[in-house]
Structures are given as C-alpha cells and as structure tokens.
Design a protein around this motif. Sequence first.
Motif, mmCIF file in Angstrom:
data_model
loop_
_atom_site.group_PDB
_atom_site.id
_atom_site.type_symbol
_atom_site.label_atom_id
_atom_site.label_comp_id
_atom_site.label_asym_id
_atom_site.label_seq_id
_atom_site.Cartn_x
_atom_site.Cartn_y
_atom_site.Cartn_z
ATOM 1 N N GLU A 1 -17.630 -2.695 9.501
ATOM 2 C CA GLU A 1 -16.785 -2.317 8.637
ATOM 3 C C GLU A 1 -16.956 -0.788 8.335
ATOM 4 N N ALA B 1 -0.673 -1.755 8.715
ATOM 5 C CA ALA B 1 -1.396 -2.672 7.617
ATOM 6 C C ALA B 1 -0.385 -3.337 6.522
ATOM 7 N N ASP C 1 -2.727 -3.237 1.568
ATOM 8 C CA ASP C 1 -3.397 -2.213 1.918
ATOM 9 C C ASP C 1 -3.095 -0.870 1.781
ATOM 10 N N LEU D 1 -11.462 -0.787 7.655
ATOM 11 C CA LEU D 1 -10.968 -1.628 8.525
ATOM 12 C C LEU D 1 -12.370 -1.804 9.711
ATOM 13 N N ARG E 1 -5.210 -9.184 14.103
ATOM 14 C CA ARG E 1 -5.686 -8.285 12.918
ATOM 15 C C ARG E 1 -5.347 -8.224 11.717
ATOM 16 N N ARG F 1 -4.570 -11.529 9.772
ATOM 17 C CA ARG F 1 -6.000 -11.830 9.097
ATOM 18 C C ARG F 1 -5.993 -11.160 7.742
ATOM 19 N N SER F 2 -5.999 -9.788 7.905
ATOM 20 C CA SER F 2 -6.368 -9.047 6.584
ATOM 21 C C SER F 2 -5.173 -9.415 5.398
ATOM 22 N N ASN F 3 -4.034 -9.923 5.843
ATOM 23 C CA ASN F 3 -3.096 -10.147 4.859
ATOM 24 C C ASN F 3 -3.702 -11.463 4.225
ATOM 25 N N ASN G 1 -6.322 -10.684 1.638
ATOM 26 C CA ASN G 1 -6.028 -9.935 0.745
ATOM 27 C C ASN G 1 -5.210 -10.783 -0.478
ATOM 28 N N GLU H 1 -14.779 -8.416 2.181
ATOM 29 C CA GLU H 1 -13.796 -9.488 2.374
ATOM 30 C C GLU H 1 -14.296 -10.795 1.635
ATOM 31 N N LYS I 1 -7.070 -9.629 -3.276
ATOM 32 C CA LYS I 1 -7.355 -8.173 -3.554
ATOM 33 C C LYS I 1 -6.890 -7.891 -5.023
#
Length: 641
Positions: A24, A135, A139, A151, A557, A560-562, A565, A624, A633
Amino acid sequence: MGKTLAYKLLENHLVSGEMTPGEEITIKIDQTLTQDSTGTMVYLQLEAMDIDKVQTELSVAYVDHNTLQTGFENADDHEFIKSVARRHGVLFSKPGNGICHQLHLENFGIPGKTLLGSDSHTPTGGGIGMIAIGAGGLDVAMAMARGTYSLTMPEVYNVKLTGKLRPWVSAKDVILYVLQQLSVKGGVGRIMEYTGDGVANLSVPDRATITNMGAELGATTSVFPSDENTKAFMEAMGRGADFVPLAADADAVYDGVLEVDLSTLEPLAAKPHSPDNVDSVANIGAIKVDQVAIGSCTNSSYADLMKVAEILKGRKVAPDVSLVISPGSSRILTKLATNGALADLIQAGARVIENACGPCIGMGQSPRSGGVSLRTFNRNFKGRSGTKDADIYLVSPETAAYSAIQGVLATGMGKEDLQPVPAAELTPNDNFIVYPEGTNTENTPVQMGPNIKPFPLNVALGEELKGRVAIHAGDNITTDDIMPSDSRLLPYRSNVPHLSDYSFETIDTGFPARCREYQSNVIVGGENYGQGSSREHAALVPLYLGVRFVMAKSFARIHRSNLINSGIVPMVFVDPSDYDTIELGDTMVIENALEQIQGQEEIVVKNITKNKEYVMKPELSDLEKEMIRYGGKINTLKAKQ
Ligand code: MIC
Ligand code: SF4
C-alpha cells in the motif's frame, strides 16, 4: 536499473509506503475531478468531513451525465453541486460544456501531475502523461479534504507500439486489440505504460482514446510519455506553457510486455456484451445496423468528429439507420460549427445532440427492441443502452460513420481514401465555467432539493457476521449489473432508498425483495466481481439492503475499495471450487469476526445450511482493516477525530 515513467511519476508524489507491487502506498493528489452522477455523493461526503477549502491544486466539478432534466431531480443536483463547489473552492463546469474527461484534457490536465476522479475513465488524462486514476466518490472527497490517496502499488506493464496505423484503422482498434489479447481483467493490479517508436505516430486524442479504455482492462491507470505531440496538443489548447516533457528511462524494466505492430492492425469491433469480445469487422460481416452512435469520452474529440464529417460529407445516412452524434466539448462543437463540418454532419442526416455522456449511459437514444447499435463508446454491457435486448458493438469513428452510410457493419478500408485530419486550435471557452471567486465563499448556503437523501452508514464490526446468500452471480459482474444506470435511474443517484429497488435488475429481479426478507445478506460472485464503473452506489445500495460481506473468486479494483469504504468485507475464495457448492438462501457465518478479519490472512466462513467450511482471504491492508472494524471510512474518520 532504469525507471518506468509510471514509477517516476508515483515516486515524485509518494507520501508514504514502499513502492513494491502489492504494497500500500499513499500519494499526493494534485488535481481532482468529479462528474454529477457520482458527484452528489462526493459532495455530501465532503460536507460530512467539515472542511473549509480543498487541499488540492485544482478541483473541478463537471456536469455531464444527468443532463436530461425530465423532472426537478437533475436540476436540483446541479444546484447542490454548484453550491458546494463554491463553498469549498472547486471550479464548476456547467451542463452543456461537454464530457468531463475531454474537458479536463483540454482545459486543466498537466503532464506529470496526479489526478483522482470519481469516474472510472479518469485515466483518459494518461494521454498527456498524467497519473490519472478513477476512484469511488468517498476516496475523491478524501483527496479533496486531505490532498492524498492510498492505493495498492501496481505492477507496470509495457505495451510496446511499433509502426503506423493504416487509414480506416484508428486508436480505438489499438485498444480493442489490447482488450482482445488481455481481456477485461488483463489490467487488474497494473499500470499500462505505452512506449516504442509507434507512440510518435499517435496524437494526444488517439492516446487518450487508448488510456480511456484502459479502464475496460481493469487497469489502475494507463500512461503515455509526454513528447512533441503532447506539446502540439497543449499549444492547440492555448496552454503551451503547461507542457512538460516526460519519458521512461531507455533501460526501464517492466513487469510484462505486449508488442503491438500498429501497421498490421485492422478495423475491429467488440461484440455484445463485453468490451473484450473482439473480432475483426471483416470476420463479423455485414450485419444490418439500426443505430449508430458517435461520441462519449472515448471518441468525441475534434479529430474523431472531423473524420466522421469527412466520411459523411455529401452523402446520406442509410434509410434504416438513426445516426446520433454527441460532441465531446463546447470547444469542439464551436470549431465544427465555424469550419462547416457541423453542416456536413446535419446535411447527411445526423442527429447532433448535447455535448454530454448521453446515450453512453442510457440517457436517451435507446435503440429499438432487438436492435443493433454500433457505438464509438467504451462499454457494451447488456442493458446499458436502456434497451435490454439490444446488441451493442463498440467500433471506431471511421467504422461507425462508414457503416451509417452503408446500413450494415462495414469499413471503407481498401475501398476509399481517408485523409488524416490536420491539427487545429480550439478556442478556449470559459463561459461554461463558474469560478469560486470572491470573499466568504465558505458561507455559500448548500442547496439541497427534496430528492437528496442521506447516504447509508454501516455499523462497527461485531463478534459475528451472519447472513443469507441473496444472489449467486457469475464471472465479470459489472457495476451496471449491481446498480443499473439509465434515464430512469440516474436522476436518483442522491437517493439510495429509491435505487435499492433496482439492484441487480438486469440479471435477477428478485434480489431486493430477497434482501428485505433475509435482512442480513451475503453476495457470492465469480471472477472480476464489480468490473466497470466507479459508482459507489454499487456498494451503498447493497449496504442499504443489508449486505454484510461479498465472497468472490476475484474483485475489480475500484469496486473492492468502494465495498471496504462502506464497511462491507470483500473476500476471495482460496479454493475457487467452493463457489460451486453455495446456493441461494444458504446461511453463512463468520464466527469471531473481529478477531479473524483483523488478525488472520485466511479466515473461515461456515455454511450452516450445507454444513461446510470455506477458507477465504480478505486481503486487507492495515488501513482497510481499520475501515472494516469501524464500519466504513466515514465511521473511521469520526471515531478517530
Ligand atoms: C460509466 O461510464 O459507467 C459512468 C457512468 O461514467 C461511471 C460513473 C457512474 O456510474 O456515475 C464510471 O465509469 O465510473
Ligand atoms: Fe460518460 Fe460514458 Fe464516459 Fe462514463 S463512459 S464518463 S458515461 S461518456
């Protein structure tokens, strides 16, 4: 050992972390962009962060998706975004100015800078040597508030170009070829870096078409060097002073390479219903066409539309074809109007519509039932056009225009000459931009229409995570599947409760009702779950419907982040064959969830219905893990204040 351009640019912006693929890293973000369909959420979240001025060098709020205004909802959203933009020092681009990515290239992008955008096609900026990343909204809101973004350090994959494209073959065919070779997950965990002698034979709009559709490869971003062509482009935009030359070291070492000889490429098309389902126009044959749509952030540049005008000049669109053209920006439309090309388009029978995303996101111009539509866009997911049973083919502007005349899929290659389009200066148009000038802008009142509802928040992770499988989905599920978007639904992007009735509508209409019945839910997916857009609604709506975790073979990608979050745990099957043993309605439980998810690389999910156990990998970084622990988040920020 020489450095890649991507590595150098990231290194210049590194705030913390080790630049080893998979680790990261946190980087400084110079610029941000938002568009309106993700923007309302971004600005609601920014408001929740209680900041004064944004911390970036430049932030722009574009309005390009929801411009139909069939009711008060879109116009209210525009007012909301404009008021928050003024309050926090963000530039506001009015509807009608054009598509965010085209506008950003023309007006604000600078080689070597970083750009974070709440839209998956933000990598268009890689066409002028930016590190431009798409993003989720939260983010981007954080990047505005803090000036940074975290990231996973990607690998750098080299696409080495040689030779020169032949007439009737264009940049769209280059990226369709790359998609054919590498597939819609070929770019996952990678930055695609373009090098080689062939680069000099591609203009900036060509390069931007290629980096734009790097999103369809699943890549973190794509980047071209900044060279003499970049300089010429910046000068044509009246911004020569912003030019910076940039290139990889000659002995740069890459994590992989694909060699492409541009001179051997032929006109290609992506067949229904995936951008990597590519074949040559010749092989597909002369299928009858009902609609041709030219535009979108992929192919709406001045050069693209001039090629189209050249092909259409003095000719007639076939009787059974509806040809629709949406220019990329007000500058482009102005130029076409002043040089006469607009008249050539209209005279041939084209429907010229607003400078906006339009048909690309199903905002009007849906084809007839069972119809065939050729589009110069970047996505042909089932149902995205607004017509569920339509067949959408992705093609170049040249192929689109020629086919519109013929009434069938066709290329003019080998039949007609096609001259290259000479570069032209595009007169700047500042009249669509609202600058946050004056004193006390922070006192600007926020304008909230009745359609703007609060966004859902998760709860902190408990001792046990339990839920029933509300959908068992296949490979390459798109965010368009999870949260469809078209003219019916886009006006509700700031109203998650309303959207929740339509989640997974294209593949399983029973999903929302099942979620409401089960109350606590699990999603099971195949490979590349959540590919496509950056819309965090594909996480917020499942959160609202009580989804606690997602078990998949692999994830895209941004989605997955969303999920993270939003405090929803994404987990990958260690043994992919476990996927087949799960059925709709099975009850899943993660015991000692806090301990397992926080502490272990592999965790056990029990299928109580089937009396089985699955070993899963959440693959979470420390940041994360923290977000999962606090329930997303926003909750993490609040807990740590
Ligand atoms: C898209 O092309 O799918 C969109 C609409 O631009 C999305 C953003 C959104 O859903 O609002 C994207 O690509 O991120
Ligand atoms: Fe707009 Fe289509 Fe580009 Fe998305 S892909 S930003 S909807 S033009």
